[in-house]
Design an enzyme around this catalytic site. Structure first.
Site, PDB file in Angstrom:
ATOM      1  N   PHE A 191     -10.810 -33.567  12.583  1.00  0.00           N
ATOM      2  CA  PHE A 191      -9.471 -34.017  12.202  1.00  0.00           C
ATOM      3  C   PHE A 191      -8.501 -32.849  12.365  1.00  0.00           C
ATOM      4  O   PHE A 191      -8.822 -31.725  11.945  1.00  0.00           O
ATOM      5  CB  PHE A 191      -9.469 -34.390  10.708  1.00  0.00           C
ATOM      6  CG  PHE A 191      -9.455 -35.864  10.424  1.00  0.00           C
ATOM      7  CD1 PHE A 191     -10.260 -36.740  11.126  1.00  0.00           C
ATOM      8  CD2 PHE A 191      -8.636 -36.376   9.409  1.00  0.00           C
ATOM      9  CE1 PHE A 191     -10.257 -38.102  10.838  1.00  0.00           C
ATOM     10  CE2 PHE A 191      -8.616 -37.732   9.109  1.00  0.00           C
ATOM     11  CZ  PHE A 191      -9.424 -38.596   9.821  1.00  0.00           C
ATOM     12  N   ALA A 192      -7.343 -33.113  12.976  1.00  0.00           N
ATOM     13  CA  ALA A 192      -6.305 -32.076  13.053  1.00  0.00           C
ATOM     14  C   ALA A 192      -4.974 -32.747  12.730  1.00  0.00           C
ATOM     15  O   ALA A 192      -4.236 -33.175  13.626  1.00  0.00           O
ATOM     16  CB  ALA A 192      -6.281 -31.434  14.429  1.00  0.00           C
ATOM     17  N   VAL A 209     -11.559 -28.298  11.169  1.00  0.00           N
ATOM     18  CA  VAL A 209     -10.875 -27.763  12.360  1.00  0.00           C
ATOM     19  C   VAL A 209     -10.417 -26.314  12.166  1.00  0.00           C
ATOM     20  O   VAL A 209     -10.207 -25.593  13.134  1.00  0.00           O
ATOM     21  CB  VAL A 209      -9.671 -28.670  12.747  1.00  0.00           C
ATOM     22  CG1 VAL A 209      -8.477 -28.458  11.811  1.00  0.00           C
ATOM     23  CG2 VAL A 209      -9.281 -28.441  14.199  1.00  0.00           C
ATOM     24  N   ASP A 210     -10.316 -25.884  10.895  1.00  0.00           N
ATOM     25  CA  ASP A 210      -9.814 -24.521  10.648  1.00  0.00           C
ATOM     26  C   ASP A 210     -10.966 -23.513  10.779  1.00  0.00           C
ATOM     27  O   ASP A 210     -11.224 -22.700   9.890  1.00  0.00           O
ATOM     28  CB  ASP A 210      -9.149 -24.434   9.264  1.00  0.00           C
ATOM     29  CG  ASP A 210     -10.069 -24.846   8.133  1.00  0.00           C
ATOM     30  OD1 ASP A 210     -11.091 -25.509   8.408  1.00  0.00           O
ATOM     31  OD2 ASP A 210      -9.774 -24.489   6.974  1.00  0.00           O
ATOM     32  N   HIS A 227     -23.708 -24.031   1.817  1.00  0.00           N
ATOM     33  CA  HIS A 227     -22.395 -23.416   1.586  1.00  0.00           C
ATOM     34  C   HIS A 227     -22.550 -21.891   1.504  1.00  0.00           C
ATOM     35  O   HIS A 227     -23.363 -21.393   0.724  1.00  0.00           O
ATOM     36  CB  HIS A 227     -21.820 -23.959   0.280  1.00  0.00           C
ATOM     37  CG  HIS A 227     -20.351 -23.687   0.093  1.00  0.00           C
ATOM     38  ND1 HIS A 227     -19.827 -22.423   0.103  1.00  0.00           N
ATOM     39  CD2 HIS A 227     -19.308 -24.541  -0.096  1.00  0.00           C
ATOM     40  CE1 HIS A 227     -18.504 -22.493  -0.095  1.00  0.00           C
ATOM     41  NE2 HIS A 227     -18.173 -23.774  -0.208  1.00  0.00           N
ATOM     42  N   THR A 284     -21.196 -26.089  -7.570  1.00  0.00           N
ATOM     43  CA  THR A 284     -19.980 -26.809  -7.971  1.00  0.00           C
ATOM     44  C   THR A 284     -20.059 -28.307  -7.648  1.00  0.00           C
ATOM     45  O   THR A 284     -19.143 -28.892  -7.101  1.00  0.00           O
ATOM     46  CB  THR A 284     -18.728 -26.166  -7.315  1.00  0.00           C
ATOM     47  OG1 THR A 284     -18.920 -26.154  -5.885  1.00  0.00           O
ATOM     48  CG2 THR A 284     -18.518 -24.753  -7.792  1.00  0.00           C
ATOM     49  N   GLU A 291     -16.662 -33.597  -0.198  1.00  0.00           N
ATOM     50  CA  GLU A 291     -17.803 -32.665  -0.262  1.00  0.00           C
ATOM     51  C   GLU A 291     -18.696 -32.987  -1.467  1.00  0.00           C
ATOM     52  O   GLU A 291     -19.924 -32.874  -1.394  1.00  0.00           O
ATOM     53  CB  GLU A 291     -17.298 -31.220  -0.343  1.00  0.00           C
ATOM     54  CG  GLU A 291     -18.403 -30.182  -0.335  1.00  0.00           C
ATOM     55  CD  GLU A 291     -17.846 -28.775  -0.187  1.00  0.00           C
ATOM     56  OE1 GLU A 291     -17.641 -28.337   0.957  1.00  0.00           O
ATOM     57  OE2 GLU A 291     -17.593 -28.112  -1.225  1.00  0.00           O
TER      58      GLU A 291
HETATM   59  C1  4YA Z   1     -13.224 -22.986   1.609  1.00  0.00           C
HETATM   60  O1  4YA Z   1     -15.331 -21.662  -1.278  1.00  0.00           O
HETATM   61  C2  4YA Z   1     -11.883 -22.363   2.033  1.00  0.00           C
HETATM   62  O2  4YA Z   1     -10.822 -23.017   1.383  1.00  0.00           O
HETATM   63  C3  4YA Z   1     -11.883 -20.877   1.692  1.00  0.00           C
HETATM   64  O3  4YA Z   1     -10.707 -20.292   2.224  1.00  0.00           O
HETATM   65  C4  4YA Z   1     -13.100 -20.179   2.299  1.00  0.00           C
HETATM   66  O4  4YA Z   1     -13.026 -20.213   3.712  1.00  0.00           O
HETATM   67  C5  4YA Z   1     -14.376 -20.872   1.825  1.00  0.00           C
HETATM   68  O5  4YA Z   1     -14.316 -22.266   2.163  1.00  0.00           O
HETATM   69  C6  4YA Z   1     -15.615 -20.288   2.445  1.00  0.00           C
HETATM   70  O6  4YA Z   1     -16.949 -24.783  -4.596  1.00  0.00           O
HETATM   71  C7  4YA Z   1     -13.623 -15.838   0.665  1.00  0.00           C
HETATM   72  C8  4YA Z   1     -13.282 -17.117  -0.036  1.00  0.00           C
HETATM   73  C9  4YA Z   1     -14.270 -17.449  -1.114  1.00  0.00           C
HETATM   74  C10 4YA Z   1     -14.192 -18.912  -1.500  1.00  0.00           C
HETATM   75  C11 4YA Z   1     -15.530 -19.368  -1.953  1.00  0.00           C
HETATM   76  C12 4YA Z   1     -15.524 -20.814  -2.396  1.00  0.00           C
HETATM   77  C13 4YA Z   1     -14.845 -22.937  -1.633  1.00  0.00           C
HETATM   78  O7  4YA Z   1     -15.900 -23.618  -2.300  1.00  0.00           O
HETATM   79  C14 4YA Z   1     -15.556 -24.938  -2.706  1.00  0.00           C
HETATM   80  C15 4YA Z   1     -16.723 -25.530  -3.462  1.00  0.00           C
HETATM   81  C16 4YA Z   1     -15.180 -25.783  -1.504  1.00  0.00           C
HETATM   82  O8  4YA Z   1     -16.300 -25.917  -0.643  1.00  0.00           O
HETATM   83  C17 4YA Z   1     -14.054 -25.116  -0.745  1.00  0.00           C
HETATM   84  O9  4YA Z   1     -13.806 -25.865   0.430  1.00  0.00           O
HETATM   85  C18 4YA Z   1     -14.419 -23.679  -0.372  1.00  0.00           C
HETATM   86  O10 4YA Z   1     -13.292 -23.014   0.190  1.00  0.00           O
HETATM   87  N1  UDP Z   2      -7.188 -31.529   7.348  1.00  0.00           N
HETATM   88  C1  UDP Z   2      -6.141 -31.775   8.243  1.00  0.00           C
HETATM   89  N2  UDP Z   2      -4.861 -31.724   7.793  1.00  0.00           N
HETATM   90  C2  UDP Z   2      -4.539 -31.447   6.511  1.00  0.00           C
HETATM   91  C3  UDP Z   2      -5.600 -31.178   5.611  1.00  0.00           C
HETATM   92  C4  UDP Z   2      -6.903 -31.230   6.063  1.00  0.00           C
HETATM   93  O1  UDP Z   2      -6.390 -32.031   9.415  1.00  0.00           O
HETATM   94  O2  UDP Z   2      -3.358 -31.410   6.185  1.00  0.00           O
HETATM   95  C5  UDP Z   2      -8.575 -31.623   7.834  1.00  0.00           C
HETATM   96  C6  UDP Z   2      -8.943 -30.437   8.724  1.00  0.00           C
HETATM   97  O3  UDP Z   2      -9.903 -30.834   9.671  1.00  0.00           O
HETATM   98  C7  UDP Z   2      -9.527 -29.475   7.717  1.00  0.00           C
HETATM   99  C8  UDP Z   2     -10.308 -30.417   6.813  1.00  0.00           C
HETATM  100  O4  UDP Z   2      -9.470 -31.568   6.727  1.00  0.00           O
HETATM  101  O5  UDP Z   2     -10.313 -28.471   8.330  1.00  0.00           O
HETATM  102  C9  UDP Z   2     -10.649 -29.886   5.414  1.00  0.00           C
HETATM  103  O6  UDP Z   2      -9.546 -29.261   4.804  1.00  0.00           O
HETATM  104  P1  UDP Z   2      -9.480 -27.679   4.606  1.00  0.00           P
HETATM  105  O7  UDP Z   2     -10.009 -27.008   5.818  1.00  0.00           O
HETATM  106  O8  UDP Z   2      -8.092 -27.306   4.186  1.00  0.00           O
HETATM  107  O9  UDP Z   2     -10.487 -27.444   3.401  1.00  0.00           O
HETATM  108  P2  UDP Z   2     -11.182 -26.038   3.026  1.00  0.00           P
HETATM  109  O10 UDP Z   2     -12.147 -25.734   4.115  1.00  0.00           O
HETATM  110  O11 UDP Z   2     -10.096 -25.008   2.933  1.00  0.00           O
HETATM  111  O12 UDP Z   2     -11.799 -26.349   1.716  1.00  0.00           O
HETATM  112 MN    MN Z   3     -11.758 -25.784   6.218  1.00  0.00          MN
END
Ligand code: 4YA
Ligand code: UDP
Ligand code: MN
Length: 344
Positions: A113-114, A204-205, A225, A237, A295
């Site tokens: 998704f983007a 996508v990020d 994770h 979590t 998730e």
């Molecule tokens: C995501 O992670 C991103 O939003 C964060 O920017 C980072 O990339 C992470 O993935 C790996 O508990 C150095 C950042 C430390 C963050 C650790 C926690 C978050 O864990 C959550 C569950 C979700 O999976 C979030 O998506 C995740 O954050």
């Molecule tokens: N996403 C998107 N647009 C948005 C928010 C989310 O396309 O405005 C999609 C995108 O693929 C993204 C995914 O949903 O990678 C999960 O969101 P995000 O990466 O922000 O979550 P994180 O990895 O930071 O927890």
């Molecule tokens: Mn992401």
């Protein structure tokens, strides 16, 4: 006459006769005792069970380095097998040549998704996929976006197809993220079932930074994770409120999986997305949302439907995380983003 024969043979004939006899003797000996000089070279001389033992020892060293053995507990993520004997994929646990041959006609989809500002991540994502994702195989990129006209196509290798699909943009980022499950229920049933064998779903990020190939394919595959691979079960979590359909009671569950990379056979992803979608809708009716959206639902599903293959944090990493020295290959990396900026 003997004199004539004698004159026709060279002077060294006695020596030659001895040599011929010696060669015949050696050949006979080798055949009798099955000396392996005549066997064709084996195609795959690597002993993979030995390789797995070596990998286990290496991971145990990682564990010792972290002094995790104090309670005599084996950290599950640092194994090469889950308790239900699914492989945990680390570098060195598979032979890519054998697997590439087995999958020479396999069709693979990559779902992403983007939406809204996340369109900026799409081109680097696709370009890195061309370099590292399933190179040499048949790949369809299933890209869902609200800005079909703004998509810049990467240069693609033969056998790779880009499909662009329009998707509505939800206002809340949580809803965008969760909508992926709804789209998956529709597409795995209608389109993908005839187009591909396996589907890989990704955020996508992210960018591919090293090999990600057919070793990740399986009936149902999830990734550990990277922030919780050394954590105790109790600190995962998971959704802990019993009112949510994503609820996982304490003591249940094996790993904390990240929704940024999972996959499987198309019909398995259909079942998974149907279950998660149903949970999300039921929660919405009660005006609740699971702590980590889809998730949380994915983790709930995988507690009771065990993945047949688990990917180590090599397949999901963020360079800001601790313990990176334990992860030799960083194959799929999070792009550092300003959360507030991209999500509004
Ligand atoms: C995501 O992670 C991103 O939003 C964060 O920017 C980072 O990339 C992470 O993935 C790996 O508990 C150095 C950042 C430390 C963050 C650790 C926690 C978050 O864990 C959550 C569950 C979700 O999976 C979030 O998506 C995740 O954050
Ligand atoms: N996403 C998107 N647009 C948005 C928010 C989310 O396309 O405005 C999609 C995108 O693929 C993204 C995914 O949903 O990678 C999960 O969101 P995000 O990466 O922000 O979550 P994180 O990895 O930071 O927890
Ligand atoms: Mn992401």
């Amino acid at each position: 006459m003997p004199g004539k024969w004698k004159s026709m043979l060279p002077a060294r004939s006695y020596g030659i006769r001895l040599l011929v006899l010696a060669i015949l003797f050696i050949v006979g000996f080798c055949m009798q005792y099955k000396v392996p000089v005549f066997r064709p070279k084996e195609e795959h001389p690597i002993n993979w069970s030995q390789k797995l033992v070596e990998k286990s020892i290496e991971l145990a060293h990682c564990e010792r380095k972290l002094l995790l053995n104090t309670q005599n507990k084996r950290k599950m993520a640092l194994n090469v097998l889950t308790p239900w004997l699914a492989p945990i994929i680390w570098d060195g646990t598979y032979d890519i040549n054998i697997l590439d041959n087995q999958h020479n006609s396999t069709r693979i989809g990559l779902f992403v998704f983007a939406v809204k500002k996340y369109i900026r991540f799409l081109l680097p994502f696709l370009e890195s996929a061309e370099r590292y994702f399933m190179v040499g195989h048949n790949v369809i990129y299933y890209v869902f976006t609200d800005k079909v006209n703004e998509v810049v196509k990467p240069k693609m290798a033969d056998g790779r197809i880009l499909q662009l699909h329009y998707v509505v943009s939800d206002q809340r980022w949580q809803d965008v993220s969760m909508r992926r499950m709804e789209i998956l229920t529709v597409f795995t049933k209608e389109h993908m079932a005839n187009e591909i064998d396996y589907l890989v779903c990704a955020d996508v990020d992210m960018v591919f930074n090293d090999h990600v190939g057919v070793e990740i394919l399986g009936d149902l595959v999830a990734t550990i994770h990277p922030a919780y691979f050394l954590s105790e079960k109790g600190t995962f979590t998971y959704e802990r409120r019993p009112i949510s359909t994503a609820y996982i009671p304490h003591g249940h569950g094996d790993f904390y999986y990240m929704a940024a990379l999972y996959g499987g056979k198309v019909d398995e992803i259909y079942k998974l997305s149907m279950a998660c979608r149903k949970g999300i809708v039921e929660d919405k009716k009660k005006n609740i949302e699971a702590v980590w959206q889809e998730e949380s639902h994915l983790n709930r599903y995988l507690v009771y439907n065990k993945p047949t293959k688990v990917l180590s944090p090599e397949y999901l990493w963020d360079t800001n995380l601790p313990n990176g020295e334990l992860i030799k290959k960083k194959r799929f990396l999070a792009v550092h983003k300003n959360h507030k900026e991209v999500r509004n």
